[in-house]
Write a protein that holds these residues in place. Sequence first.
Motif, mmCIF file in Angstrom:
data_model
loop_
_atom_site.group_PDB
_atom_site.id
_atom_site.type_symbol
_atom_site.label_atom_id
_atom_site.label_comp_id
_atom_site.label_asym_id
_atom_site.label_seq_id
_atom_site.Cartn_x
_atom_site.Cartn_y
_atom_site.Cartn_z
ATOM 1 N N ALA A 61 0.830 -1.201 0.000
ATOM 2 C CA ALA A 61 0.000 0.000 0.000
ATOM 3 C C ALA A 61 0.867 1.253 0.000
ATOM 4 O O ALA A 61 0.568 2.235 -0.704
ATOM 5 N N ALA A 62 1.947 1.236 0.797
ATOM 6 C CA ALA A 62 2.842 2.389 0.858
ATOM 7 C C ALA A 62 3.528 2.620 -0.482
ATOM 8 O O ALA A 62 3.657 3.765 -0.943
ATOM 9 N N LYS A 63 3.980 1.546 -1.125
ATOM 10 C CA LYS A 63 4.642 1.690 -2.434
ATOM 11 C C LYS A 63 3.695 2.270 -3.474
ATOM 12 O O LYS A 63 4.067 3.165 -4.246
ATOM 13 N N GLN A 64 2.468 1.765 -3.497
ATOM 14 C CA GLN A 64 1.500 2.282 -4.459
ATOM 15 C C GLN A 64 1.210 3.756 -4.204
ATOM 16 O O GLN A 64 1.149 4.564 -5.145
ATOM 17 N N ALA A 65 1.057 4.109 -2.931
ATOM 18 C CA ALA A 65 0.798 5.504 -2.589
ATOM 19 C C ALA A 65 1.965 6.394 -2.995
ATOM 20 O O ALA A 65 1.769 7.487 -3.549
ATOM 21 N N PHE A 66 3.187 5.942 -2.739
ATOM 22 C CA PHE A 66 4.357 6.731 -3.094
ATOM 23 C C PHE A 66 4.426 6.950 -4.606
ATOM 24 O O PHE A 66 4.755 8.049 -5.071
ATOM 25 N N ASN A 67 4.146 5.920 -5.395
ATOM 26 C CA ASN A 67 4.182 6.068 -6.849
ATOM 27 C C ASN A 67 3.177 7.110 -7.329
ATOM 28 O O ASN A 67 3.484 7.934 -8.207
ATOM 29 N N GLU A 68 1.974 7.091 -6.754
ATOM 30 C CA GLU A 68 0.961 8.071 -7.129
ATOM 31 C C GLU A 68 1.372 9.476 -6.711
ATOM 32 O O GLU A 68 1.176 10.445 -7.468
ATOM 33 N N VAL A 69 1.943 9.595 -5.523
ATOM 34 C CA VAL A 69 2.372 10.913 -5.036
ATOM 35 C C VAL A 69 3.523 11.443 -5.874
ATOM 36 O O VAL A 69 3.565 12.636 -6.223
ATOM 37 N N LEU A 70 4.477 10.593 -6.223
ATOM 38 C CA LEU A 70 5.611 11.030 -7.043
ATOM 39 C C LEU A 70 5.155 11.535 -8.404
ATOM 40 O O LEU A 70 5.701 12.502 -8.943
ATOM 41 N N ASP A 71 4.133 10.903 -8.960
ATOM 42 C CA ASP A 71 3.603 11.357 -10.251
ATOM 43 C C ASP A 71 2.962 12.727 -10.149
ATOM 44 O O ASP A 71 2.986 13.510 -11.106
ATOM 45 N N ALA A 72 2.354 13.023 -8.996
ATOM 46 C CA ALA A 72 1.581 14.252 -8.840
ATOM 47 C C ALA A 72 2.328 15.365 -8.110
ATOM 48 O O ALA A 72 1.764 16.443 -7.903
ATOM 49 N N THR A 73 3.583 15.139 -7.716
ATOM 50 C CA THR A 73 4.321 16.159 -6.968
ATOM 51 C C THR A 73 4.527 17.421 -7.814
ATOM 52 O O THR A 73 5.004 17.327 -8.956
ATOM 53 N N PRO A 74 4.170 18.611 -7.301
ATOM 54 C CA PRO A 74 4.377 19.849 -8.062
ATOM 55 C C PRO A 74 5.844 20.055 -8.426
ATOM 56 O O PRO A 74 6.733 19.665 -7.669
ATOM 57 N N GLU A 75 6.085 20.667 -9.569
ATOM 58 C CA GLU A 75 7.439 20.847 -10.074
ATOM 59 C C GLU A 75 8.305 21.661 -9.117
ATOM 60 O O GLU A 75 9.516 21.451 -9.023
ATOM 61 N N GLU A 76 7.690 22.611 -8.417
ATOM 62 C CA GLU A 76 8.473 23.504 -7.564
ATOM 63 C C GLU A 76 8.893 22.877 -6.240
ATOM 64 O O GLU A 76 9.701 23.441 -5.494
ATOM 65 N N VAL A 77 8.344 21.715 -5.901
ATOM 66 C CA VAL A 77 8.647 21.065 -4.622
ATOM 67 C C VAL A 77 9.911 20.216 -4.749
ATOM 68 O O VAL A 77 10.029 19.391 -5.656
ATOM 69 N N GLN A 78 10.852 20.427 -3.832
ATOM 70 C CA GLN A 78 12.031 19.568 -3.735
ATOM 71 C C GLN A 78 11.700 18.438 -2.758
ATOM 72 O O GLN A 78 11.412 18.700 -1.598
ATOM 73 N N LEU A 79 11.755 17.212 -3.248
ATOM 74 C CA LEU A 79 11.272 16.080 -2.455
ATOM 75 C C LEU A 79 12.371 15.044 -2.241
ATOM 76 O O LEU A 79 13.175 14.792 -3.144
ATOM 77 N N GLY A 80 12.389 14.473 -1.040
ATOM 78 C CA GLY A 80 13.316 13.408 -0.712
ATOM 79 C C GLY A 80 12.602 12.288 0.018
ATOM 80 O O GLY A 80 11.464 12.457 0.480
ATOM 81 N N ILE A 81 13.253 11.128 0.122
ATOM 82 C CA ILE A 81 12.669 9.976 0.801
ATOM 83 C C ILE A 81 13.700 9.392 1.760
ATOM 84 O O ILE A 81 14.858 9.167 1.377
#
Length: 421
Positions: A64-84
């Motif tokens: 469930a976490a992996k699926q959620a992360f994949n969906e979130v990564l696809d929708a992350t705004p361009e201006e956001v710097q994201l790490g895991i």
Amino acid sequence: MITRQRLAAGVCSLLAALTAGIAFPAGAVADETAEQAAPKVELVLDVSGSMRATDIDGGSRMAAAKQAFNEVLDATPEEVQLGIRTLGANYRGNDRKTGCKDTAQLYPVGTLDRTEAKTAVATLTPTGWTPIGPALLKAADDLDAGEGTRRIVLISDGEDTCQPLDPCEVAREIAAKGIGLTIDTLGLVPDAKTRDQLSCIADATGGTYTSVQHKEELADRVGQLVDRAADPVVTPVAVEGAAECAKAPALKSGLYTDREEFAQHRWYRVEVEPGRELRASVSVGADREVNPDYGVLLRAVTVQGREIVRGEAAGNGRTDVISTGLRYPKADSDDGDATAETVCLQVSNSFSAAAGVKTTPGLPLELTVDVVDGPDQAGDVASFGLGRGWWLLGALVLTGFLAGVLWGWISRWRVAVWRTN
């Protein structure tokens, strides 16, 4: 009788509508910085052995976490710097000391390469311990450099297993640094202890806690938190209200924070020029156990002590924050006098502490002040909180009265005709 009933009904409906308008004044808008540093978010994922459990929509918590992360990564705004960052992902042994150091940055905070980040997430396998405290400390270091919004989103399905490093105390230490970092927490199918711990972590930094039972809930909530990081943020300014208006701090448009003791009055001053409108709102939070039935009052008062307008709200223990607001348009002077008026804002609360609860420090208070261009002919806006609504009230009362009289006359005439026939 008919006339009186219809008139009363019309007046009650009008008063209800006016009351609703007063109870929800337009919120004050604080000044925002035109250009802000890129927002940063680090997703901290629990990859401990308990994530193997298959109790989320028939699949494992890890899936469930992996699926959620994949969906979130696809929708992350361009201006956001994201790490895991992960916790419990690498050490499979039984040595507690080693297991409590098991936290690693899976993907560095920066411009997002979606394919690379998804590939990294796909390699994760539920493994070891749950070192939430150490992971939060490392995540804070990951986000410490630079300015702008910084947010940690922690996803876990269990309590920290690395005491005595209490993750709640770690969160308080992070908040005490004053670096403006918020921690939001999500509990996957949590028990009571996990829920309490994750709630405590979030509360310490002004974040949120969410209990998650389904895959869709997890993806939606993480996505919301990442999107929220991209929203423009106004940093509150600490201010200390006074016990009387004469000694109160002078405020300009902006967002302010303070502490208010139980059942205390705090005063602030705002200069309002002719032709301008003051908009103010206040929120008081119950950050500890309080007795039910409480309220908050915000008053605009002249320096001579005359009340101009007020906003008030009441609660019964169902919410942690109670808010109210007011508006005061100052009319243009007929003689061309451009002298600003000093308006005293008084914030009062009727909270009382539950038995055994400390009353210090005071309750957190957030005050928004905005002075904007006012409406035309604003001189009567603040009268009894109805303002120009008095004209509408008078017109509708008169209309209702005349309509009632006319209806009563017609009814009598029809009865007279009926008796004659």
